[in-house]
Design a protein around this motif. Structure first.
Motif, PDB file in Angstrom:
ATOM      1  N   GLY A 167      -4.256  -9.439  -0.776  1.00 62.13           N
ATOM      2  CA  GLY A 167      -5.297 -10.422  -0.857  1.00 62.13           C
ATOM      3  C   GLY A 167      -5.114 -11.637  -0.448  1.00 62.13           C
ATOM      4  N   GLY A 168      -4.193 -12.085   0.532  1.00 59.19           N
ATOM      5  CA  GLY A 168      -3.951 -13.175   0.910  1.00 59.19           C
ATOM      6  C   GLY A 168      -4.855 -13.648   2.157  1.00 59.19           C
ATOM      7  N   LEU A 169      -4.414 -14.564   2.874  1.00 58.57           N
ATOM      8  CA  LEU A 169      -5.370 -14.998   4.167  1.00 58.57           C
ATOM      9  C   LEU A 169      -5.650 -13.633   5.117  1.00 58.57           C
ATOM     10  CD1 LEU A 169      -3.742 -18.272   4.881  1.00 58.57           C
ATOM     11  CD2 LEU A 169      -6.048 -17.887   4.321  1.00 58.57           C
ATOM     12  N   THR A 170      -4.874 -13.126   5.385  1.00 58.95           N
ATOM     13  CA  THR A 170      -4.756 -11.938   6.425  1.00 58.95           C
ATOM     14  C   THR A 170      -5.513 -10.759   5.912  1.00 58.95           C
ATOM     15  OG1 THR A 170      -2.724 -12.414   7.307  1.00 58.95           O
ATOM     16  CG2 THR A 170      -3.577 -10.382   7.899  1.00 58.95           C
ATOM     17  N   GLY A 171      -5.427 -10.380   4.437  1.00 59.68           N
ATOM     18  CA  GLY A 171      -6.196  -9.485   4.018  1.00 59.68           C
ATOM     19  C   GLY A 171      -7.706  -9.698   3.744  1.00 59.68           C
ATOM     20  N   VAL A 172      -7.938 -11.065   3.325  1.00 59.99           N
ATOM     21  CA  VAL A 172      -9.241 -11.240   3.098  1.00 59.99           C
ATOM     22  C   VAL A 172     -10.052 -11.392   4.681  1.00 59.99           C
ATOM     23  CG1 VAL A 172     -10.719 -13.530   2.634  1.00 59.99           C
ATOM     24  CG2 VAL A 172      -8.845 -12.588   1.004  1.00 59.99           C
ATOM     25  N   GLU A 173      -9.262 -11.932   5.497  1.00 58.66           N
ATOM     26  CA  GLU A 173      -9.907 -12.173   6.795  1.00 58.66           C
ATOM     27  C   GLU A 173     -10.399 -10.738   7.353  1.00 58.66           C
ATOM     28  OE1 GLU A 173      -9.204 -16.447   8.755  1.00 58.66           O
ATOM     29  OE2 GLU A 173      -7.765 -14.728   9.265  1.00 58.66           O
ATOM     30  N   ALA A 174      -9.288  -9.805   7.413  1.00 59.37           N
ATOM     31  CA  ALA A 174      -9.710  -8.420   7.919  1.00 59.37           C
ATOM     32  C   ALA A 174     -10.594  -7.804   7.036  1.00 59.37           C
ATOM     33  CB  ALA A 174      -8.130  -7.752   7.727  1.00 59.37           C
ATOM     34  N   ALA A 175     -10.655  -7.875   5.899  1.00 61.68           N
ATOM     35  CA  ALA A 175     -11.822  -7.003   5.083  1.00 61.68           C
ATOM     36  C   ALA A 175     -13.070  -7.505   5.478  1.00 61.68           C
ATOM     37  CB  ALA A 175     -11.415  -7.242   3.321  1.00 61.68           C
ATOM     38  N   THR A 176     -13.080  -8.714   5.472  1.00 61.96           N
ATOM     39  CA  THR A 176     -14.788  -9.275   5.695  1.00 61.96           C
ATOM     40  C   THR A 176     -15.021  -9.094   7.064  1.00 61.96           C
ATOM     41  OG1 THR A 176     -13.616 -11.648   5.974  1.00 61.96           O
ATOM     42  CG2 THR A 176     -14.589 -11.214   3.909  1.00 61.96           C
ATOM     43  N   GLU A 177     -14.107  -9.143   8.082  1.00 66.67           N
ATOM     44  CA  GLU A 177     -14.527  -8.962   9.453  1.00 66.67           C
ATOM     45  C   GLU A 177     -14.933  -7.579   9.726  1.00 66.67           C
ATOM     46  OE1 GLU A 177     -15.296 -10.802  12.728  1.00 66.67           O
ATOM     47  OE2 GLU A 177     -13.693 -11.702  11.701  1.00 66.67           O
ATOM     48  N   LEU A 178     -14.068  -6.604   8.929  1.00 69.90           N
ATOM     49  CA  LEU A 178     -14.333  -5.256   8.954  1.00 69.90           C
ATOM     50  C   LEU A 178     -15.650  -4.774   8.524  1.00 69.90           C
ATOM     51  CD1 LEU A 178     -13.511  -2.259   9.569  1.00 69.90           C
ATOM     52  CD2 LEU A 178     -12.172  -2.328   7.446  1.00 69.90           C
ATOM     53  N   ALA A 179     -15.879  -5.364   7.279  1.00 72.38           N
ATOM     54  CA  ALA A 179     -17.307  -4.996   6.481  1.00 72.38           C
ATOM     55  C   ALA A 179     -18.353  -5.731   7.191  1.00 72.38           C
ATOM     56  CB  ALA A 179     -17.024  -5.478   5.160  1.00 72.38           C
ATOM     57  N   GLU A 180     -18.276  -6.796   8.025  1.00 74.87           N
ATOM     58  CA  GLU A 180     -19.366  -7.110   8.835  1.00 74.87           C
ATOM     59  C   GLU A 180     -19.736  -6.563  10.008  1.00 74.87           C
ATOM     60  OE1 GLU A 180     -20.116 -11.603   9.631  1.00 74.87           O
ATOM     61  OE2 GLU A 180     -19.404 -10.814  11.520  1.00 74.87           O
ATOM     62  N   ALA A 181     -18.660  -6.126  10.682  1.00 73.71           N
ATOM     63  CA  ALA A 181     -18.646  -5.394  11.779  1.00 73.71           C
ATOM     64  C   ALA A 181     -19.131  -3.919  11.739  1.00 73.71           C
ATOM     65  CB  ALA A 181     -17.239  -5.319  12.978  1.00 73.71           C
ATOM     66  N   ARG A 182     -18.599  -3.287  10.798  1.00 75.43           N
ATOM     67  CA  ARG A 182     -18.827  -1.751  10.587  1.00 75.43           C
ATOM     68  C   ARG A 182     -19.516  -1.798   9.027  1.00 75.43           C
ATOM     69  NH1 ARG A 182     -16.016   2.114  13.121  1.00 75.43           N
ATOM     70  NH2 ARG A 182     -17.586   3.533  11.924  1.00 75.43           N
ATOM     71  N   PRO A 183     -20.774  -2.102   8.906  1.00 75.84           N
ATOM     72  CA  PRO A 183     -21.280  -1.965   7.671  1.00 75.84           C
ATOM     73  C   PRO A 183     -21.570  -0.526   7.043  1.00 75.84           C
ATOM     74  CG  PRO A 183     -22.938  -2.693   9.051  1.00 75.84           C
ATOM     75  CD  PRO A 183     -21.777  -2.767   9.861  1.00 75.84           C
ATOM     76  N   ASP A 184     -21.292   0.469   7.971  1.00 76.24           N
ATOM     77  CA  ASP A 184     -21.553   1.929   7.718  1.00 76.24           C
ATOM     78  C   ASP A 184     -20.187   2.429   6.975  1.00 76.24           C
ATOM     79  OD1 ASP A 184     -20.140   1.329  10.161  1.00 76.24           O
ATOM     80  OD2 ASP A 184     -20.119   3.412  10.517  1.00 76.24           O
ATOM     81  N   LEU A 185     -19.221   1.540   6.967  1.00 73.60           N
ATOM     82  CA  LEU A 185     -17.917   2.064   6.303  1.00 73.60           C
ATOM     83  C   LEU A 185     -17.944   1.424   4.764  1.00 73.60           C
ATOM     84  CD1 LEU A 185     -15.433   1.477   9.240  1.00 73.60           C
ATOM     85  CD2 LEU A 185     -16.473   3.631   8.477  1.00 73.60           C
ATOM     86  N   ALA A 186     -17.158   2.191   3.981  1.00 75.12           N
ATOM     87  CA  ALA A 186     -16.997   1.918   2.586  1.00 75.12           C
ATOM     88  C   ALA A 186     -15.590   1.018   2.537  1.00 75.12           C
ATOM     89  CB  ALA A 186     -16.951   2.948   1.741  1.00 75.12           C
ATOM     90  N   VAL A 187     -15.749  -0.367   2.641  1.00 70.68           N
ATOM     91  CA  VAL A 187     -14.677  -1.047   2.538  1.00 70.68           C
ATOM     92  C   VAL A 187     -14.179  -1.497   1.256  1.00 70.68           C
ATOM     93  CG1 VAL A 187     -13.399  -3.280   3.518  1.00 70.68           C
ATOM     94  CG2 VAL A 187     -15.006  -1.870   4.886  1.00 70.68           C
ATOM     95  N   SER A 188     -12.838  -1.594   0.940  1.00 71.16           N
ATOM     96  CA  SER A 188     -12.081  -1.841  -0.204  1.00 71.16           C
ATOM     97  C   SER A 188     -10.998  -2.827  -0.034  1.00 71.16           C
ATOM     98  CB  SER A 188     -11.920  -0.822  -1.255  1.00 71.16           C
ATOM     99  OG  SER A 188     -11.135   0.004  -0.637  1.00 71.16           O
ATOM    100  N   LEU A 189     -10.817  -3.602  -0.891  1.00 68.03           N
ATOM    101  CA  LEU A 189      -9.487  -4.528  -0.774  1.00 68.03           C
ATOM    102  C   LEU A 189      -8.747  -4.232  -2.114  1.00 68.03           C
ATOM    103  CD1 LEU A 189      -8.889  -7.963   0.569  1.00 68.03           C
ATOM    104  CD2 LEU A 189      -8.515  -7.789  -1.746  1.00 68.03           C
ATOM    105  N   ILE A 190      -7.331  -4.390  -1.912  1.00 65.16           N
ATOM    106  CA  ILE A 190      -6.674  -4.095  -3.112  1.00 65.16           C
ATOM    107  C   ILE A 190      -5.588  -5.269  -3.002  1.00 65.16           C
ATOM    108  CG2 ILE A 190      -5.186  -2.473  -4.387  1.00 65.16           C
ATOM    109  CD1 ILE A 190      -5.926  -0.194  -2.246  1.00 65.16           C
ATOM    110  N   SER A 191      -5.627  -5.855  -4.272  1.00 69.07           N
ATOM    111  CA  SER A 191      -4.754  -7.093  -4.498  1.00 69.07           C
ATOM    112  C   SER A 191      -4.047  -7.252  -5.820  1.00 69.07           C
ATOM    113  CB  SER A 191      -5.957  -8.310  -4.437  1.00 69.07           C
ATOM    114  OG  SER A 191      -5.173  -9.631  -4.717  1.00 69.07           O
ATOM    115  N   ARG A 192      -2.850  -7.862  -5.492  1.00 70.57           N
ATOM    116  CA  ARG A 192      -1.972  -7.660  -6.620  1.00 70.57           C
ATOM    117  C   ARG A 192      -2.516  -8.642  -7.737  1.00 70.57           C
ATOM    118  NH1 ARG A 192       4.259  -8.152  -5.555  1.00 70.57           N
ATOM    119  NH2 ARG A 192       4.053  -6.052  -5.376  1.00 70.57           N
ATOM    120  N   GLY A 193      -3.383  -9.749  -7.349  1.00 67.35           N
ATOM    121  CA  GLY A 193      -3.753 -10.537  -8.314  1.00 67.35           C
ATOM    122  C   GLY A 193      -5.297 -10.702  -8.327  1.00 67.35           C
ATOM    123  N   PRO A 194      -5.950 -11.546  -9.071  1.00 66.67           N
ATOM    124  CA  PRO A 194      -7.383 -11.678  -8.955  1.00 66.67           C
ATOM    125  C   PRO A 194      -7.861 -11.991  -7.611  1.00 66.67           C
ATOM    126  CG  PRO A 194      -6.752 -12.622 -10.645  1.00 66.67           C
ATOM    127  CD  PRO A 194      -5.233 -12.234 -10.074  1.00 66.67           C
TER     128      PRO A 194
END
Length: 408
Positions: A167-194
Motif C-alpha cells: 500500500g505504499g507509493l508503488t502499489g497505489v500508483e500501480a493499482a490505480t493505473e491498472l484499474a483505469e487502463a483495464r476497467p474490465d478487470l477486478a483489481v484489489s489492493l492488499i495493504s499491511r496498514g489502512p
C-alpha cells in the motif's frame, strides 16, 4: 612548463556502475565538471536505454514509453558507455568484473580497473521470503518485470481478478493505473496498514475517493502469507488473483555485501555526507545503494527524490577532491510526495524535511499535471545533469590524483 606539471600524467579512471537516474546523472555531471584530458569516465549498464523507473506501472498496463538511448544521451560528453552486466567488484584490487549482457553465467568475464568507483546499482523487488512470490508474483522494479506483467495482463479475460500487494507509493500508483487502463478487470489492493495511512487526512480522503471511483477493492490491515498461481493467501483469507503484483518495498543489489565495503544490515553501502564510502575512500555510493543520513539522522528513503541529489553530491565531491576546489555539500531534505493515480488523477502530499506528511495536499487534475511535469523533469535532468547551467571543466592536479590512484 611548471604549470603543466600540476596536471596528471595519466587519466584518472572513473567507473560508474548502473545507469538509472542516479548513475546516469553522476556520469554526466562528472563529465561536465572535469577536463577530458585528465579523466576517463566509463558508465556500465546492462541495457542500452535509460529506463524511467517511475513510469514502469504505465509500461506494465500497455502504454508505450519514449525510448531514451544512452548512447544518444551521452553523445559528445566524453562518457564511454559499456553495455555489460556487473557480476563482481573487488574494492581492494579496484576492479569491476563485467560480462556481456546476454552471455551465460561465468563466461566472457572481464575486469575493468578504476581509480574512483561510483556505485549506483540500485535495487530490485523485495520478496521478504514470502512463499510463492518469486514463482508466481510479478514486479515492476525493472523494465523486464514490467514487460512480463504486461504480457500476463494482455492474456487475462474480462472479470479476471488481479491483486496488488503493498500500500505504499508503488502499489497505489500501480493499482490505480491498472484499474483505469483495464476497467474490465477486478483489481484489489492488499495493504499491511489502512489505505493511505502515510498521508495527511486530506490526502487519505482523496485516495479513498479515487479508489472507490475506480472500483478497487481494498484489503487493509492485512498481511500476505503466500502467493499461488490463482490467489494470494492472507491473514484475512484467500484473495483471488490471476495475476499478483508484488510492491512491498525494494532490496538492494547483493554485490556490495559480497565485498569488503562497510554496509548496513540491508546491504546498503554506508557513506558520509559526500556519499563517500566510510570504509573505502575511492568508492562512492548513490541512490538506493547508499545508506545516507537525511534530516534528523533518518536514512534517506529509496526514491528518485533521494537519489538524484545524492548523485549530484557525489559527482561534485569527486570533482572537488580531484581538482583541489572547495568541497560542496547539499542539505538533503524532502518537500513533497508525488503520486499519480492513473492518467487523470493525482496527489501531491506536502511533507516535512524528514518526510512526514503535513496537512497541505494538492489533489485532482492539477496534481496529475504536476506529477507528469515532475516525471518529465526527472528524465530531462538525467540528460542535463547540470540543469543546462554554464560549467567549467577543471583540471585534475597530479597531487590529488595520486591520493586516490592505486598504489600498485
Amino acid at each position: 612548463m611548471q604549470q603543466n606539471t600540476r596536471h596528471t600524467a595519466h587519466q584518472h579512471r572513473i567507473v560508474v556502475v548502473g545507469a538509472g537516474y542516479t548513475g546516469a546523472s553522476a556520469a554526466g555531471r562528472l563529465a561536465a565538471r572535469l577536463h577530458r584530458e585528465d579523466v576517463s569516465i566509463t558508465l556500465v549498464n546492462a541495457e542500452p536505454d535509460f529506463v524511467e523507473r517511475v513510469r514502469l506501472h504505465q509500461l506494465a498496463v500497455g502504454q508505450n514509453l519514449r525510448p531514451r538511448p544512452l548512447d544518444a544521451m551521452f553523445a559528445g560528453t566524453g562518457v564511454r558507455l559499456r553495455l555489460a552486466r556487473v557480476t563482481g567488484i573487488d574494492v581492494d584490487a579496484r576492479t569491476v568484473t563485467v560480462t556481456p549482457p546476454e552471455a551465460p553465467a561465468g563466461s566472457g568475464a572481464e575486469d575493468i580497473p578504476y581509480d574512483t568507483l561510483v556505485y549506483a546499482l540500485g535495487s530490485a523487488w523485495n520478496t521478504h521470503d514470502v512463499p510463492g512470490v518469486e514463482k508466481h508474483a510479478h514486479d515492476i522494479a525493472g523494465r523486464a518485470g514490467a514487460l512480463r506483467l504486461r504480457d500476463r495482463l494482455a492474456d487475462l479475460t474480462p472479470g479476471s481478478p488481479v491483486a496488488v500487494v503493498g500500500g505504499g507509493l508503488t502499489g497505489v500508483e500501480a493499482a490505480t493505473e491498472l484499474a483505469e487502463a483495464r476497467p474490465d478487470l477486478a483489481v484489489s489492493l492488499i495493504s499491511r496498514g489502512p489505505l493511505g495511512d502515510w498521508l495527511s487526512p486530506k490526502g487519505a480522503r482523496h485516495l479513498r475517493r479515487v479508489f472507490a471511483g475506480l472500483r478497487i477493492t481494498v484489503h487493509g490491515n492485512t498481511d500476505v502469507t503466500a502467493v499461488h498461481a490463482d490467489r494470494a493467501t492472507t491473514t484475512g483469507g484467500d484473495v483471488p488473483a490471476e495475476a499478483t503484483l508484488w510492491t512491498t518495498g525494494f532490496a538492494v543489489h547483493p554485490i556490495a555485501r559480497a565485498t569488503t565495503l562497510e554496509t548496513a544490515e540491508d546491504g546498503q553501502i554506508t557513506v558520509d555526507a559526500t556519499m563517500r564510502s566510510t570504509s573505502h575512500p575511492d568508492v562512492y555510493a548513490i541512490g538506493d545503494a547508499a545508506r545516507a543520513a537525511g534530516p534528523g539522522g533518518k536514512p534517506l528513503r529509496m526514491s528518485c527524490a533521494s537519489g538524484v541529489p545524492s548523485a549530484w553530491q557525489a559527482a561534485d565531491a569527486i570533482a572537488a577532491r580531484l581538482t583541489g576546489t572547495k568541497l560542496p555539500t547539499i542539505s538533503a531534505r524532502y518537500f513533497n510526495q508525488c503520486v499519480s493515480l492513473g492518467r487523470k488523477e493525482g496527489l501531491i502530499q506536502y511533507v516535512t524535511a524528514d518526510d512526514r506528511a503535513v496537512s497541505a495536499a494538492l489533489t485532482g487534475r492539477p496534481a496529475s499535471l504536476y506529477k507528469e511535469l515532475v516525471c518529465k523533469a526527472a528524465a530531462w535532468g538525467v540528460a542535463h545533469p547540470t540543469l543546462s547551467l554554464p560549467t567549467r571543466r577543471r583540471r585534475v592536479t597530479a597531487e590529488r590524483a595520486r591520493v586516490t590512484a592505486p598504489t600498485a
